[in-house]
Design an enzyme around this catalytic site. Structure first.
Site, PDB file in Angstrom:
ATOM      1  N   GLU A  15      -6.669  -5.117   8.329  1.00 31.15           N
ATOM      2  CA  GLU A  15      -5.257  -5.306   8.134  1.00 31.15           C
ATOM      3  C   GLU A  15      -4.936  -6.039   6.690  1.00 31.15           C
ATOM      4  O   GLU A  15      -4.075  -5.791   5.810  1.00 31.15           O
ATOM      5  CB  GLU A  15      -4.874  -6.335   8.988  1.00 31.15           C
ATOM      6  CG  GLU A  15      -3.189  -6.588   9.194  1.00 31.15           C
ATOM      7  CD  GLU A  15      -2.568  -5.407   9.894  1.00 31.15           C
ATOM      8  OE1 GLU A  15      -3.181  -4.516  10.561  1.00 31.15           O
ATOM      9  OE2 GLU A  15      -1.250  -5.515   9.582  1.00 31.15           O
ATOM     10  N   HIS A  39       2.181   0.231   3.624  1.00 30.37           N
ATOM     11  CA  HIS A  39       1.336  -0.544   4.579  1.00 30.37           C
ATOM     12  C   HIS A  39       0.247   0.573   5.373  1.00 30.37           C
ATOM     13  O   HIS A  39      -0.845   0.104   5.041  1.00 30.37           O
ATOM     14  CB  HIS A  39       2.263  -1.277   5.680  1.00 30.37           C
ATOM     15  CG  HIS A  39       1.322  -1.906   6.689  1.00 30.37           C
ATOM     16  ND1 HIS A  39       1.267  -3.356   6.565  1.00 30.37           N
ATOM     17  CD2 HIS A  39       0.860  -1.379   7.865  1.00 30.37           C
ATOM     18  CE1 HIS A  39       0.338  -3.497   7.708  1.00 30.37           C
ATOM     19  NE2 HIS A  39       0.206  -2.657   8.395  1.00 30.37           N
ATOM     20  N   GLU A  40       0.689   1.684   5.760  1.00 29.97           N
ATOM     21  CA  GLU A  40      -0.224   2.551   6.466  1.00 29.97           C
ATOM     22  C   GLU A  40      -1.102   3.269   5.423  1.00 29.97           C
ATOM     23  O   GLU A  40      -2.211   3.507   5.582  1.00 29.97           O
ATOM     24  CB  GLU A  40       0.499   3.423   7.177  1.00 29.97           C
ATOM     25  CG  GLU A  40       1.329   3.152   8.386  1.00 29.97           C
ATOM     26  CD  GLU A  40       0.774   2.140   9.280  1.00 29.97           C
ATOM     27  OE1 GLU A  40      -0.598   2.218   9.282  1.00 29.97           O
ATOM     28  OE2 GLU A  40       1.623   1.309   9.978  1.00 29.97           O
TER      29      GLU A  40
END
Lengths: 506, 506
Positions: free
Chosen positions: B299, B269-270
């Protein structure tokens, strides 16, 4: 119309606090760049560092600062100031005058020049080619001479340079103390060289697990009273300590797989610097006094801990067993006393940063004498390699085959840091004098170390040195702690006693 | 007298670069505080952060900025500006107008209030005591309402809040897309709940060596094309990514000893956020456009990589064997397909940040509806717990026994970040729409993943999204990449197809 001086004081304090905030932000970024910032970060970060440094310089030399300093240093006002404010005004005025005497464009040219020179120096050192570096060195010296003239000085022009790092220090005083120290170091060195009792130090160059080295460094720092809630230990190529604020004083060290001494004594050395910064009085937070009083006094603390504590016999009577356990097999058959002798081997060499406690000062004296001659007009930059080699032969009996191992070894000149080198030996002399005083004050000093009770030692130094920061000058610190001015005989006595014992002389 | 607009442009660019430098310095300090600064550093560092933030705000709202923006946004000048400068002027003008509409003292009061509120919220959450937090929340809402009035808005007052995080987004659009998404999510959720084919995920909760987790995270980031020469991976309590400049984009993750999914999917995700920031065009360096165009698009990239790549079947066909090898014994008897199903288990729950890909959007919709009602005047802060619990029961069929697991779970409101939550689901919708487009464009998309050829995917996204930064609006990005405006059906289609397969529905 005069503003009320109390209002002026309030805005002066704010101005200073802002400068300190810039300094702290810069400190975090420098630490980051040296401990693990990604390679590609540097370009962008340099612009940020340039901007913040510029803002800090602008504040330091701003008309508001000038006005505040003028108002607050008027005699009637000064008498009403509290000690911290009075000393702050004094410090800032000195900096203000120094900085405003140099035209902005000349200063900026100098910053660009030294930053280019540092990169040229790297290449020149790599190629061992002094001629490549010479044109830059000549320009840096010319700028520095111009700045000295603009600043003004008393006595020798070099005094203006010394004053940047060791306020109040002069060539007169240095010539005297270095002369005395040298006259006792050189004969001692000869006796050591001819002693049949040369220690065996082969067990310092075996193989040492890095993770165990890290743990041991961490442990020793805790033993010294370094506060990990106000600091951290990291790795970097060149070990350093940085005091961002008294609640955040960081240390780095370097773990060499085949050299146990390096991380051990780098950690203790930087730990000494860090203890100074961690124990500054809370009252000094956010003021320009919230740091060590001089490079020499700072260095005295790193060297006190490294040499007077870390390279002492009682220290290894206490900690050698734990070192043995941390590195199984590496120190089999080695006794604490063998280890003590090994970490104190004296060996004249070419490279300052690898020098032992005794010969180190001779490396420094050589640089001091060359720098003084450069700024006294008796030596030209082009003559440096020859002069360098002649002095190494005379003082240490060694001869560099390449300039990389001689005149090109240190980065200081490329950065324009003339006048810095003496701090290292001043640190050694201060440390020995403080060592004498602490033994008078704590008669069981050796016993404390041998029992691993290092906190009373840290407390003693905090009480008398650390907490004052720049509130006292270096000369005041030494007078106040030892009851007399700088006296090189303490270092000479200490070295003689230590090495006569180790090398079984007389 | 008018200065030449080209001069004005030059000084405008300098002003912006200075603002960006402050931002980067602040970024380094925030990263440091969250990754390992010593505990006692915080007090001193907060003062530094406050000072630098204040300086940045001053620049942003300075008379020089106002003058430059006025001059450069004149129609005749604007037409002559290059795209980057024109867009910069637009961005800075928006910020300038927003910021200068709020009186300095009101803004500062708000900053103090939210910083107190965050600490009260922590205690209130700990004690699960909404009443403790309520007075702060009421004040924050009152300030926010005042700011909305000062800023002005079109349509619903909440639009002024949305625009901060997702420029151009409105309640009208959100009501529509969330309505469509919900109407397809809820029936799907019911089918999943009643499916007899519930995956076994017990092997995700065994014991996993931390060092191996770190190595695996590192490896997966390399596979994704994350550039470690322009970044680093650290640990922090809450994982995050921070783009200091495109040459320094850092990631943190968190290694839980008994939960392999957490570090795995946090890292991916990061990593998605980081790929965006690492691949911004070099031309945007030092401009305000050098960042993601909105929270929602940012996002979308973290979720694209986490869910469309990292939680896909082909991904684990490729990487499962290596995972097995990294954690010997943990995945014995587990097949890649079992693992794929396990990491996609759907389970309605109380806590947003632990929610699965499907129910996550329902958590967000609840918050959106409550926030909209608060600022529309239909709901009072005191009524929040009841309204919260009613919606959770209606949408997710779960009921919080304690406010700590309900209305007090998120920090956002304490920080005054109303309008932020929708970004998360916008990210999911954008990601699914982009996923559809990339499959059209790269027909072998699944094959690429299955062969571990992730770089063409990163390049595809860089070319169409990352490099533009804020040069395109979120709506422009989506139109440009997918050929149509935001359309929630892509997410609904994707979720239906994915979960019908996993839960063997129909």
């Amino acid at each position: 119309m005069h503003t009320d001086w109390k209002e002026e004081l309030a805005s002066f304090r704010q101005l200073v606090q802002k400068m300190k905030s810039y300094e702290e932000a810069l400190g975090v970024m420098y630490w980051d760049l040296r401990t693990g910032a990604p390679r590609r970060a540097v370009e962008g970060r340099s612009a940020v560092i340039g901007m913040l440094s510029g803002e800090m310089f602008k504040l330091q030399t701003s008309p508001e600062m000038g006005r505040a300093l003028q108002r607050l240093s008027a005699e009637d006002v000064q008498q009403q100031l509290e000690q911290v404010d009075r000393k702050m005004v004094e410090e800032c005025k000195k900096e203000y005058e120094r900085s405003t005497k140099i035209p902005q464009d000349r200063y900026e040219e100098f910053v660009v020049l030294t930053s280019q020179a540092e990169s040229v120096w790297e290449d020149a050192k790599e190629a061992s080619d002094f001629a490549m570096f010479l044109p830059y060195l000549e320009k840096i010296i010319a700028y520095t001479k111009e700045f000295i003239e603009r600043w003004g000085y008393e006595g020798h022009p070099y005094n203006a340079l010394l004053d940047q790092y060791e306020p109040g220090m002069t060539t007169g005083q240095l010539d005297k103390v270095f002369g005395e120290l040298r006259s006792r170091t050189v004969p001692l060195l000869q006796k050591i060289a001819s002693s049949p009792h040369q220690p065996d130090s082969s067990f310092l160059k075996r193989s040492y697990d890095k993770e165990e080295q890290r743990k041991f460094s961490h442990y020793i720092l805790e033993q010294m009273g370094y506060d990990f809630a106000a600091g951290r230990l990291d790795e970097s190529v060149h070990p350093f300590a940085t005091g961002l604020n008294p609640g955040d004083v960081r240390i780095t060290t370097s773990f060499r797989p085949d050299d146990i001494s390096f991380s051990l004594f780098s950690t203790i050395h930087e730990g000494g610097h860090a203890l100074y910064e961690q124990n500054l009085s809370q009252d000094l937070m956010g003021t320009v006094l919230c740091t060590g009083t001089s490079m020499g006094i700072h260095e005295s603390q790193s060297r006190f801990w490294e040499n007077k504590v870390g390279r002492s016999r009682p220290f290894w009577r206490r900690y050698f067993k734990e070192l043995q356990q941390a590195f199984p097999g590496a120190f089999d058959q080695v006794q604490p006393d063998d280890f003590y002798r090994a970490i104190n081997v004296v060996q004249p060499s070419l490279i300052r940063i690898e020098a032992d406690e005794l010969t180190y000062n001779l490396h420094v004296m050589i640089r001091y004498e060359l720098e003084k001659a450069l700024f006294g007009g008796e030596l030209q930059a082009a003559e440096l390699p020859e002069a360098w080699n002649a002095k190494y032969e005379e003082y240490l009996g060694v001869k560099a085959n390449r300039d990389a191992e001689g005149v090109l070894q240190d980065v200081h000149w490329a950065g324009g840091a003339f006048g810095y080198f003496p701090s290292y030996s001043l640190g050694n002399m201060y440390a020995a004098q403080i060592y004498h005083a602490i033994q008078q004050s704590l008669p069981d000093f050796e016993g404390l170390i041998e029992r691993g009770e290092l906190h009373p030692i840290k407390d003693w130094l905090s009480e008398r040195i650390y907490r004052f920061g720049k509130l006292l000058t270096p000369a005041e610190v030494i007078q106040h702690v030892t009851g007399e001015p700088l006296n090189p005989q303490y270092l000479a006595d200490y070295l003689e006693a230590k090495y006569k014992d180790i090398y079984r002389i007389d």
